[in-house]
Design a protein around this motif. Structure first.
Motif: not given
Lengths: 727, 204
Positions: A586-615
């Protein structure tokens, strides 16, 4: 006797820890030698000439003028008169010479006579493709109850019900073609020793490539050695020998000198692989809670001349509503052929459909989190509960509930609005076939030898950790040799199969070696071998650790010869599997978008991931950081830009092909999801899964910020402004 | 942070004169003796090229004799004559930072610097940061796992070293702003920031 099962969770001494990767210092200090870095004496440099036209017939390729250039030693055409060339950048000729300058001049001197043919490159425009006769049906898949006779009527009825009781949306989404952009391009350094060929090859497939060189060169596969100690990026595009590397080997033979051929950047991007595009028109009906009842879509795209678009099987992605119709159209274009790109089909499938699920939430004015949660019962795998659990963790890490606002309803500060979005993904990641040799020397030294490769996941480190765990030794006591086709064969690194594969074979081989050693030690300690274990650098009696010998002393009992044991893992045949398949995240993104310039910035990104046993927790975290950042790349920055009028790939250089830079990455929070139920599944591949969801998650976050959908990835400022009606 | 000086060599070599009167781009590959050469000769300047000429390069504190055509980049000479392959050829226009080396204290792209322009200068490559006692930045990259395939890593290490030499107390924001000249495809940026911060904390 030691058995091969993994230790129970919480009892391992090495597995699950975070040692530095074994080759970290070598890589960071420039000592690691990649294919590009192999410089044998008297080596010639070679480059290829890409076709300047998108579609043409070869009348002649005259390399004679190139051979007159001072410093050029050899040149060969790679197409014959009459051959049809299907994309700009397909390879026409190869030149080898003493210096880069001589070769560049030689390539320029080649005389081409090409007959231009009609071309087509616009993969986004279905109507234009139909007009140009470049489309063909590529699948139609319908699911309704058995008793439905009239499909159209049935779907119409369902949509009417949803309109009445819930919501219906009609939308378009898309994701453009991107390239692999391996920083080390495709290529080889070829050295003949008599009739035997050594190919230093930038490859994801050390054990499987020699025959592809041998056959066209007319030598025995056993006379070809493929070596790859380090590879500068592959991402699915480097499984083959490739015609240009075979040509380099041919020139090495004819000139009697080693030849290095690495593709130049433009040819690399035009011809050595890309990820197919996907564009979709979809109508979705849901009940008032956002639970999807009916899905009706038509998607198209291209993988180049063959046309094959994104598979219908990933539409909609992970979610699978009870009634669905999915139609696919292939578009054949005069563009370079696609190759597998990290998690083939999945990122596009996710970006083309979980955006629609988010738009259901937008249309109903409810929290996207709730819509995703309520649709979990329909997921295609058996992981509904895992997703629900992961969503809870991700929401907490993101502080989702506190930050959430309905789409387009957040506060605006200086023209900047923020938003939240999420997406979920799935992948197989079963272990590939793998063999290894473990040697234990009388002086206590331990070696693991496998014909595998390290794409950057840390294959060497994983192997060393599994051996160390098995033999009760520290990680740095293990010497790992990978990267040669003369070593025991291991599978190609693709589809998140490597860590599982090498762990399986290594654990088996190391356990077999240990049992041979225990048999030698048993008489000395006056017990049966099955009462012994390897722990903390000693061989000790189980339950009586004071009765023990050091590892070194134990190995000295071997006499003259080392122990040599084999570990073999064959998919579906080996018992006591130490690995499994099926990953969720499951992944979640928090962004900021400038409505004047159209630029998107990633503020925070969360990644929760399974992979069985972690080496190795540190390496696993790196993989997820990297996947998220690669996801940010195709979500916000990178795309192949084709010129419809000339058929040319306009941005085939690093300065024009936009990728994120260090300052473009916000906070990335990774949660390695490893409850006991996960650990007990054994190793599951991690390379692909976390790169799948960022596109949809970021698109959804931007939509949440703006209140309107920016339909096509990447979400460039121009596309954002266009969606806001400011284009 | 990039301070590209290439093309403004102060080595006193005649190449600058050679280029006068013709565009730099054309001259870089021109082999024929044209009017520009004639003008240079009139001034009594010593001519170099188009063939190879012998040159001493000071790399990592040692002098090396190399054979250099005027059109050869520093990267080509480092990699194929001195076999110092830490600096990588990734972009030909210096837009990726993979070929970053330090020349007279400044980080530059060896891919867009002519070898001739480095005469009399002190060239420092990533190899000088390795060895039995690696530089703190190299060790920090290992600890933070700021590398995957590793092809961009040497360039990043040199860039971080040069950046921290100039900004020893850099903040996280300054690091995020100051290291945008280097490109990574595997996505190691997050961990590169950690590695750089580690060096700041460690009192670089």
């Amino acid at each position: 006797m030691a058995n091969i099962d993994w230790p129970k969770q919480g009892t391992a001494s090495v597995l699950g820890t975070s040692p530095d990767r074994l080759d970290a210092i070598a890589k960071a200090s420039g000592a690691a030698k990649y294919t590009y870095d192999i410089v044998p004496d008297k080596m010639l440099l070679a480059r290829v000439l890409g076709c300047p036209l998108a579609h043409c017939k070869v009348k002649s390729i005259d390399v004679a003028p190139a051979l007159k250039v001072p410093g050029v030693v050899a040149a060969e055409p790679m197409k014959n008169a009459g051959d049809e060339v299907l994309w700009e950048g397909d390879i026409l000729a190869i030149v080898a010479g003493e210096t880069e300058g001589a070769v560049a001049e030689g390539l320029k001197a080649i005389k081409l006579d090409l007959e231009p043919l009609e071309f087509y490159v616009d993969d986004a425009n279905l109507e234009a493709a139909e007009k140009a006769d470049r489309t063909r049906p590529a699948g139609r898949n319908v699911r309704t109850p058995d008793d439905v006779d009239d499909e159209d009527e049935y779907f119409e009825k369902l949509f009417k019900e949803c309109e009445r009781d819930g919501v219906v949306i009609e939308a378009e989404y898309g994701v453009n073609v991107i390239t692999h952009m391996c920083l080390e391009p495709h290529g080889s350094t070829c050295v003949w020793e008599g009739d035997k060929l050594i190919v230093y090859h930038s490859t994801q497939n050390v054990s499987g490539t020699a025959p592809q060189f041998a056959s066209p060169l007319g030598v025995a596969a056993s006379d070809v050695t493929v070596i790859c100690d380090y590879i500068g990026g592959g991402f699915g595009s480097k499984f083959q020998a490739d015609e240009w590397s075979v040509a380099a080997a041919r020139l090495a033979k004819s000139t009697g000198r080693p030849v290095k051929l690495m593709l130049d950047r433009a040819t690399e991007l035009k011809t050595a692989g890309n990820r197919p595009s996907g564009f979709i028109k979809v109508k979705v009906g849901a009940d008032k809670n956002g639970v999807v009842k009916v899905w009706d879509s038509h998607h198209w795209g291209t993988n180049g001349p063959a046309g094959a678009p994104v598979s219908q099987a990933v539409i909609p992605y992970v979610f699978d509503p009870p009634n669905r119709r999915r139609v696919v159209t292939s578009i054949s274009t005069n563009t370079g052929p696609a190759r597998a790109w990290r998690a083939p089909n999945h990122p596009q499938g996710c970006a083309m459909s979980q955006t629609a699920y988010d738009d259901i939430a937008r249309a109903l004015g409810i929290d996207s989190y709730d819509v995703f949660l309520r649709n979990l019962p329909s997921v295609t795998n058996d992981k509904a509960e895992v997703y629900a659990d992961q969503m809870k963790i991700a929401a907490k890490l993101m502080d989702w509930k506190a930050k959430w606002h309905p789409h387009g309803k957040g506060p605006e500060r200086d023209g900047v609005v923020s938003g939240l979005g999420m997406a979920i993904h799935t992948w197989g990641g079963a272990a590939h076939n793998s063999s290894c040799t473990i040697k234990v020397h009388p002086d206590g030294g331990v070696e693991a030898i496998l014909g595998s490769q390290d794409l950057g996941t840390g294959t060497r480190t994983v192997i060393a950790m599994v051996v160390a765990e098995t033999l009760g030794l520290p990680v740095d006591a293990v010497k790992v040799s990978i990267g040669s086709s003369k070593y025991p064969a291991s599978g190609p690194s693709g589809g998140s199969t490597t860590v599982g594969g090498v762990s399986e074979s290594t654990r088996r081989g190391a356990t077999a070696a240990l049992n041979m050693l225990l048999a030698k030690v048993a008489p000395k300690l006056g017990v049966d071998a099955d009462q012994l274990q390897a722990k903390n650098g000693r061989i000790e009696v189980i339950g009586n650790p004071s009765k023990s010998v050091s590892w070194k002393e134990a190995c000295s009992l071997l006499g003259m010869n080392p122990i040599e044991a084999q570990g073999n893992f064959q998919r579906g045949q080996s018992e006591n599997s130490l690995s499994s398949s099926g990953a969720a995240g499951v992944q979640m993104a928090e962004v900021e978008v400038d409505r004047e310039t159209g630029v998107v910035r990633i503020k925070k990104f969360v990644a929760v991931q399974d992979m069985g046993l972690i080496i190795n927790r540190k390496l696993a975290t790196s993989q997820i950081h990297g996947s998220v950042i690669m996801g940010i790349a195709y979500a916000l920055f990178e795309e192949r830009i084709m010129d419809n009028k000339t058929g040319k790939f306009l941005n085939a250089e690093l300065s024009d092909y936009k990728l994120p830079r260090l300052g473009d990455v916000g906070e990335v929070v990774v949660e390695l999801y490893e409850p006991e139920s996960e650990y007990n599944r054994g190793v599951v591949g991690l390379g692909e899964p976390p790169v799948i969801a960022p596109g949809a998650a970021i698109s959804n976050a931007v939509c949440n910020a703006l209140g309107v959908r920016v339909p096509v990835l990447p979400l460039t400022p121009a596309r954002v402004l266009a969606a806001l009606g400011k284009g | 942070m990039k301070d590209h000086d290439q093309g403004r060599g102060r080595s006193g070599f005649s190449r600058r004169e050679f280029l006068k009167g013709s565009s730099a781009a054309a001259a870089a590959t021109a082999l024929s003796v044209g009017p520009a050469v004639a003008r240079a000769e009139e001034k009594g300047t010593k001519l170099v090229g188009p063939g190879a000429t012998s040159l001493t390069l000071n790399v990592n504190g040692k002098d090396h004799q190399v054979q250099v055509e005027p059109r050869m980049t520093l990267l080509e000479v480092l990699r194929y004559q001195l076999k110092l392959t830490g600096a990588k050829p990734v972009a030909t226009d210096g837009s990726c930072g993979a070929a970053t080396v330090i020349v007279d204290g400044k980080p530059i792209s060896a891919a867009t610097t002519l070898a001739l322009d480095c005469k009399g200068k002190k060239i420092q490559t990533v190899e000088s940061l390795g060895g039995p006692e690696p530089d703190q930045v190299v060790k920090a990259f290992a600890k933070a796992d700021a590398q995957q395939c590793g092809f961009c890593t040497p360039g990043f290490v040199v860039a971080v070293r040069a950046f921290l030499d100039k900004h020893p107390n850099a903040t996280k924001e300054e690091i995020r702003q100051g290291l945008n000249g280097n490109l990574c495809r595997c996505g190691t940026y997050y961990d590169v920031i950690e590695a750089a911060l580690e060096c700041v904390k460690g009192g670089s």
